[in-house]
Scaffold this motif. Structure first.
Motif, short mmCIF file in Angstrom:
data_model
loop_
_atom_site.label_atom_id
_atom_site.label_comp_id
_atom_site.label_asym_id
_atom_site.label_seq_id
_atom_site.Cartn_x
_atom_site.Cartn_y
_atom_site.Cartn_z
N GLU A 152 0.24 -0.57 7.60
CA GLU A 152 0.22 -2.11 8.09
C GLU A 152 0.10 -1.94 9.56
OE1 GLU A 152 3.32 -4.30 6.68
OE2 GLU A 152 2.16 -6.08 7.00
N PRO A 153 1.23 -1.22 10.29
CA PRO A 153 0.81 -1.21 11.97
C PRO A 153 -0.44 -0.93 12.46
CG PRO A 153 2.75 0.14 11.07
CD PRO A 153 2.14 -0.19 9.86
N ARG A 156 7.55 3.75 9.69
CA ARG A 156 6.64 2.46 10.08
C ARG A 156 7.02 2.01 11.46
NH1 ARG A 156 7.73 -2.98 6.66
NH2 ARG A 156 10.03 -2.58 7.82
N GLN A 172 -3.24 -1.71 10.91
CA GLN A 172 -3.98 -2.95 10.35
C GLN A 172 -3.79 -3.96 11.30
OE1 GLN A 172 -2.86 -3.79 6.46
NE2 GLN A 172 -4.69 -4.41 5.85
N SER A 178 15.19 -5.12 1.58
CA SER A 178 14.60 -6.34 1.67
C SER A 178 13.48 -5.98 2.75
CB SER A 178 15.30 -7.42 2.02
OG SER A 178 15.71 -7.51 2.98
N SER A 179 13.40 -4.84 3.39
CA SER A 179 12.57 -4.82 4.65
C SER A 179 11.28 -4.17 4.53
CB SER A 179 13.38 -3.75 5.86
OG SER A 179 13.46 -2.76 5.37
N LEU A 180 11.00 -3.73 3.24
CA LEU A 180 9.96 -3.30 2.75
C LEU A 180 9.24 -4.12 1.64
CD1 LEU A 180 10.67 0.58 2.26
CD2 LEU A 180 9.58 -0.36 4.27
N ASP A 181 7.91 -4.56 1.62
CA ASP A 181 7.22 -5.41 0.73
C ASP A 181 7.16 -4.76 -0.65
OD1 ASP A 181 5.44 -6.74 -0.81
OD2 ASP A 181 4.45 -7.64 0.95
N PRO A 182 7.73 -5.20 -1.43
CA PRO A 182 7.81 -4.80 -3.02
C PRO A 182 6.45 -4.44 -3.57
CG PRO A 182 8.51 -6.80 -3.15
CD PRO A 182 8.55 -6.63 -1.74
N ARG A 183 5.46 -5.07 -3.01
CA ARG A 183 4.20 -5.00 -3.92
C ARG A 183 3.38 -3.83 -3.20
NH1 ARG A 183 2.85 -8.44 -7.36
NH2 ARG A 183 0.61 -7.97 -7.20
N HIS A 184 3.87 -3.38 -1.85
CA HIS A 184 3.05 -2.51 -1.32
C HIS A 184 3.50 -0.84 -1.41
CE1 HIS A 184 1.56 -5.29 2.26
NE2 HIS A 184 1.23 -5.51 0.84
#
Lengths: 315, 279
Positions: A117-118, A164, A120, A103-109
């Motif tokens: 992301e960092p 990440r 960004q 659950s620590s990674l966005d499933p859509r990314h």
């Protein structure tokens, strides 16, 4: 010794629960008066049973949740005094690896999006080749860059989580049970990877785990927590325990060699409810050495800088 | 491949998609396709059954039924789709705001939404049309308000569940702002179930629009709408049954097609679980 990178002073966090129409809210202290310094380059482990407040401590240290009292300084700066913008900038220098890689990674990314992301959120340019370099650093093939987390195994996902966390080259890394959700064979790989990265990048680490064996392997110093409070700080992983609770934790391991296997002496007695802590030592109800003094008064962590312990009758 | 296309590859999804494409194309091209005007009266030829000149026959004023059916699709589909689009947009904003800010805003939104939820959509729509006045715009607003509660609830539930996910905390630990978390993580993840539910609600909205039209509250004559056509035909069921049968079939088949396609979309997106959990 130089000034510690992280200085935790009298950190306390209270949680409230319930409090409905007719019931009064109950409160508990998830973290009670914890003080700790972590030197640059040091790896400090925090062990304890589930529910002892070690994950809360991790989040307090990164100011992901606010303390009820006490403070955390990072490289001499009190985190509580920082503005939202300054805190965000400070987050470049500290990162966290989470327990559950599912659950620590966005499933859509895609992995590229996860690792970008960092940069960004910190409004930093993404140097070309960074994604491939980060993947390579944690031992993942570049071909996975466009995959989604669902296509990866638990171990691979945790590697992405580590990549990440390391993307912005932080000084300080909090590892919250980074291997607890993984198979034992994968656990060893992840720990080896973390140990390697720690050495190469000179990371300062706070390693949260319930597994004393892992912590002894990974850390320079070990903090033992029981019901929100520090009961003992082992100055080195091989140090003999002085607190009966630490002793019990070490005793509770299974030896793989049947010849060395001894009878387990499980702790008797119940863990007190964190909502209604006893007056004396929180461990007294389960302690084989407890006396009337232990049940009456709460022992403080001794001032002995070499090996602090919170016990009236240390071993 | 993206989910809407994968849904078309399932048999029932493909068939439904074909029908919907046909109806939408006909509605868009209505002025070009038909040789008749939708309001061209031809009284000597009233009540004619299907023939080569009038493929579906004529109505009580001798107007070509197929032409009116296609123009009716224009009214019915655009009103239903626009109403649902407005409803989804407002519902997502309200639901996301309630879940994000919590506190009194959440309580206020929840109370209003639960109150609306306890009335049937048709009742809400009827009351609103009575206030606004009949017509296309009134129906549109009435339908969008009637379905607002559904999308607000769904979005709120989605965001609340997602807020507790570790990847939100992870983004925060990297220094992500609230806007980043909301627009890069929460809303994109909440979108799929909301859009599927919007797809299915469009079917219901077509029926609601037809119902309002049947009561004479929708598009006003001579502009055709499926509900209005059925209303006119209801008095002539025995004399010229085709006047009510064809618009009735158009509503029925279109709504079934939307539901079939919606089901295929749910299967393609693999979100049955999410939809069941939320409302």
């Amino acid at each position: 010794m130089t000034a510690p990178l992280i200085r935790i002073e009298h950190l306390t966090r209270q949680f409230q629960s319930g409090g409905g129409f007719l019931s009064r809210p109950r409160s508990m202290l998830a973290v009670r008066d914890v003080s700790l310094g972590i030197a640059r380059g040091e790896a400090v482990g925090v062990v304890g049973e589930s529910g002892c407040g070690k994950s809360t401590l991790a989040r307090l240290v990164l100011r992901l949740i606010e303390p009820t009292s006490g403070r955390v300084s990072f490289d001499g700066t009190d985190l509580a005094t920082l503005s939202a913008t300054a805190l965000r900038r400070m987050r470049r220098r500290m990162a966290m690896v989470f327990q559950d890689p599912y659950s620590s990674l966005d499933p859509r990314h895609t992995l590229t999006q996860v690792l970008a992301e960092p940069f960004q959120v910190q409004r930093q340019p993404l140097p070309p080749g960074t994604i491939a370099a980060l993947l390579a650093e944690v031992g993942l093939p570049e071909g996975l860059a466009d995959s989604h987390p669902q296509q990866l195994s638990g171990g691979q996902r945790q590697r992405v989580g580590i990549a990440r966390a390391l993307a912005l080259r932080p000084d300080f890394l909090v590892l919250d049970e980074p291997t607890a959700s993984l198979d034992v064979s994968i656990q060893a790989q992840i720990i080896a990877l973390l140990a390697d990265l720690r050495g190469r990048l000179g990371l300062t680490c706070l390693f949260i785990s319930h597994d004393l064996g892992l912590v002894r392997y990974f850390c320079d110093r070990i903090v033992v927590m029981y019901l929100g409070a520090v009961v003992e700080v082992l100055p080195d992983p091989a140090a003999a325990p002085r607190h009966p609770y630490t002793h019990a934790l070490m005793d509770a391991r299974f030896a793989p060699d049947p010849a060395q296997r001894k009878r387990l002496a499980p702790l008797s007695g119940e863990i007190p409810s964190p909502f209604a802590l006893p007056a004396g030592c929180a461990f007294a109800a389960r302690c084989p050495h407890a006396t009337d003094l232990c049940r009456r008064e709460s022992p403080r962590l001794s001032d002995d800088p070499a090996h602090p312990v919170a016990c009236f009758h240390p071993l | 491949m993206i989910a809407p296309v994968r849904a078309l590859q399932r048999p029932q999804g493909g068939l439904a998609g074909l029908w919907l494409a046909l109806v939408i194309a006909a509605a868009l091209l209505a002025p070009i396709l038909s040789p008749y005007a939708f309001d061209a009266q031809d009284l000597p030829n009233a009540y004619r059954p299907a023939s080569a000149a009038h493929w579906l026959g004529t109505d009580e004023f001798g107007r070509d039924l197929l032409t009116r059916l296609v123009w009716g699709a224009r009214t019915s589909l655009s009103v239903a789709a626009t109403a649902i689009a407005i409803s989804v947009f407002c519902g997502m904003v309200l639901g996301a705001a309630a879940a994000w800010f919590g506190g009194w805003l959440d309580r206020a939104v929840t109370v209003v939404v639960d109150l609306t939820w306890s009335f049937p959509e048709i009742l809400i729509a009827l009351i609103l049309v009575a206030i606004i006045g009949p017509g296309t715009l009134g129906t549109m607003i009435a339908i969008s308000v009637a379905y607002l509660a559904q999308f607000t609830r769904l979005t709120r539930a989605q965001i609340l569940t997602l807020k507790g996910e570790t990847f939100i905390e992870a983004a925060r630990s990297l220094g992500a702002s609230n806007g980043h978390i909301l627009f890069r993580h929460l809303l994109p993840n909440a979108l799929a179930p909301v859009l599927v539910s919007a797809m299915l609600a469009t079917g219901d909205a077509i029926i609601l629009e037809a119902t309002l039209g049947f009561f004479g509250l929708g598009a006003q004559p001579p502009v055709p709408s499926w509900g209005g056509m059925m209303s006119a035909g209801s008095a002539l069921v025995f004399k010229a049954p085709w006047i009510i049968i064809y618009p009735g079939l158009a509503v029925a088949i279109t709504v079934v097609a939307i539901n079939l396609y919606g089901d295929a979309l749910i299967a393609a997106l693999d979100i049955r679980q999410k939809l069941r959990r939320s409302p």
